[in-house]
Design an enzyme around this catalytic site. Sequence first.
Site, mmCIF file in Angstrom:
data_model
loop_
_atom_site.group_PDB
_atom_site.id
_atom_site.type_symbol
_atom_site.label_atom_id
_atom_site.label_comp_id
_atom_site.label_asym_id
_atom_site.label_seq_id
_atom_site.Cartn_x
_atom_site.Cartn_y
_atom_site.Cartn_z
ATOM 1 C CB SER A 155 -9.488 -6.868 4.626
ATOM 2 O OG SER A 155 -9.461 -7.278 5.979
ATOM 3 C CG ASN B 237 -18.051 -4.216 14.658
ATOM 4 O OD1 ASN B 237 -17.366 -4.889 13.892
ATOM 5 N ND2 ASN B 237 -19.308 -4.510 14.946
ATOM 6 C CB THR C 228 -10.065 36.089 -18.433
ATOM 7 O OG1 THR C 228 -10.100 36.978 -19.541
ATOM 8 C CG2 THR C 228 -9.660 36.868 -17.182
ATOM 9 C CG HIS C 229 -12.649 34.069 -21.446
ATOM 10 N ND1 HIS C 229 -13.894 33.528 -21.263
ATOM 11 C CD2 HIS C 229 -12.693 35.298 -20.856
ATOM 12 C CE1 HIS C 229 -14.666 34.390 -20.609
ATOM 13 N NE2 HIS C 229 -13.957 35.472 -20.350
ATOM 14 C CB SER D 241 9.557 11.543 -27.520
ATOM 15 O OG SER D 241 9.350 10.674 -28.602
ATOM 16 C CE LYS E 206 6.868 15.888 -27.511
ATOM 17 N NZ LYS E 206 6.102 14.798 -28.113
ATOM 18 C CG ASN F 8 7.055 14.445 -23.837
ATOM 19 O OD1 ASN F 8 6.903 15.390 -24.608
ATOM 20 N ND2 ASN F 8 7.245 13.201 -24.240
ATOM 21 C CD GLU G 30 2.092 15.012 -20.303
ATOM 22 O OE1 GLU G 30 1.383 14.534 -21.190
ATOM 23 O OE2 GLU G 30 3.336 14.953 -20.331
ATOM 24 C CE1 TYR H 40 -17.276 -2.783 10.398
ATOM 25 C CE2 TYR H 40 -18.421 -4.875 10.158
ATOM 26 C CZ TYR H 40 -17.347 -4.056 9.874
ATOM 27 O OH TYR H 40 -16.350 -4.503 9.043
ATOM 28 C CD GLN I 216 -12.985 -6.531 5.026
ATOM 29 O OE1 GLN I 216 -13.223 -6.933 6.148
ATOM 30 N NE2 GLN I 216 -12.731 -7.353 4.017
ATOM 31 C CE LYS J 230 -10.046 -1.242 7.146
ATOM 32 N NZ LYS J 230 -11.522 -1.337 6.926
HETATM 33 N N1 ARG Z 1 -11.945 -6.027 8.518
HETATM 34 C C1 ARG Z 1 -13.069 -5.336 9.125
HETATM 35 C C2 ARG Z 1 -13.176 -3.925 8.534
HETATM 36 O O1 ARG Z 1 -12.248 -3.493 7.941
HETATM 37 C C3 ARG Z 1 -12.845 -5.215 10.588
HETATM 38 C C4 ARG Z 1 -14.084 -5.288 11.386
HETATM 39 C C5 ARG Z 1 -14.735 -6.615 11.207
HETATM 40 N N2 ARG Z 1 -15.876 -6.738 12.055
HETATM 41 C C6 ARG Z 1 -16.731 -7.743 11.898
HETATM 42 N N3 ARG Z 1 -17.719 -7.789 12.702
HETATM 43 N N4 ARG Z 1 -16.531 -8.650 10.994
HETATM 44 O O2 ARG Z 1 -14.188 -3.274 8.661
#
Ligand code: ARG
Length: 452
Positions: free
Chosen positions: A13, A100, A145-146, A267, A273, A275, A280, A307, A312, A315
């Site tokens: 990660s 964790n 409206t509409h 364009s 144009k 745009n 958009e 956990y 993970q 993110k």
């Molecule tokens: N990279 C993990 C996450 O984003 C961090 C925690 C990892 N904990 C574990 N016991 N492997 O959640």
Amino acid sequence: MNNANDFSAYTVSIHYDRRLYRQDIAGSVAHAQMLAKQGIIGEEDAAAIVDGLAIVKQEIESGDFPWDASLEDLHMNIERRLHQLIGPAAGRLHTGRSRNDQIALDMRLYIREVIGEAVAGLRAVQRALLGLARRYQQVVMPGYTHLQRAQPVLFAHHMMAYFEMFQRDIGRLDDCRRRADVLPLGSGALAGVPYPTDREFLAWELGFSSISANSMDAVSDRDFVVEFMAAAALCMMHFSRMSEELILWASGEFGFIRLADEFTTGSSIMPQKRNPDFAELARGKTGRVYGDLMGLLTTLKGLPLTYNRDLQEDKEGFFDTVDTLQTTIAVFAAMLPGLELQTERVESLAGESGMLATDLADYLVGKGVPFREAHGIMRELCRHCDDEGIKLQDLPLDDYRRFSPLFDNGVYGITAMASAAARDNPGGTAPGRVAEALARAEQILEEAGDGA
Ligand code: ARG
């Protein structure tokens, strides 16, 4: 990783969680200080850790940090580097802590900052809306409206509708910030830690208002991420609706506004144009932000306590939402002030006869006709005008009287502005009410200061 049997990349990660480095280091510094204060590690080791982390931070910021994907995540990268820099003392940092509770802390610290930026940005958008409302305060335009022209409204009233939406968005982000403002550190892997830690001290050091009440909840809770993403999705929905209007208004068919050159593109083949690409794209990106929210909700729905590595996966979608929201806010704060209203065009459409039909019905009501009946009379009258291709204003009084003998010369005094001015109850579009709304908005912005 070139080896077909090496699947280690699957768990990595570091390419996205490195964004949390400042929060991760701040958490580690506070943790080391707490451990020393409690006599869990020596003062010297703590000092070495704090100094080492300062170097790590510098290296990351200057681009010199030796990121290593084989160490999987941010936490392991920083800990390994710290070890290279200060030796065995680095090994004491993770006492009474787990990745964790560490990642839960990082995410909470990060979201707090992001919310501060988003709120400050939304204040700038509100200021831009207020600026437009002030600049064109007396301009009447068709309200819809509409997507059918319905009744005249002040352009300022229309702008202030968006002010209200963003005001609610700010309220939602503030709510989310309050619930994110809880320290999870000290929960360990799931059950708490067997050391005499001082969680209140950590909370104070890291600026949290309270500490989490249940370690199992604290390491597995991502509600605050969902809340942020839901608030962001709503806010993007507001930007998307505004975008839709800007796109329509900038079209030749409406011809209501002109957007500044920086926010339109030509364009490649059609030289005429202009745009409205930014609007958009904001409308388009909104869909992706909804997808991010659905993704996280789906990731969470089947997870047992506590956990699980699935967490993970919170993110990438979250960072995508953060980036999309922040850039959209910045674009609108910059684009809105350059919007030029085509006042003649909107005023002339607002004064067209169909727009005043409700007012003519109300006019009959003023002469004692029940509203339902007046409504029916005006329906007939409007149909007649349509059939004859004549505007209400141009219809001779004799013709009016064929529909109701109560019509008199007063019908020609009903204008778009008079129609708006008649809507003089709280929340209505009468110029006096709108002026009150603008004053209230100014006060809100003044009290908010820079918004953060
Ligand atoms: N990279 C993990 C996450 O984003 C961090 C925690 C990892 N904990 C574990 N016991 N492997 O959640």
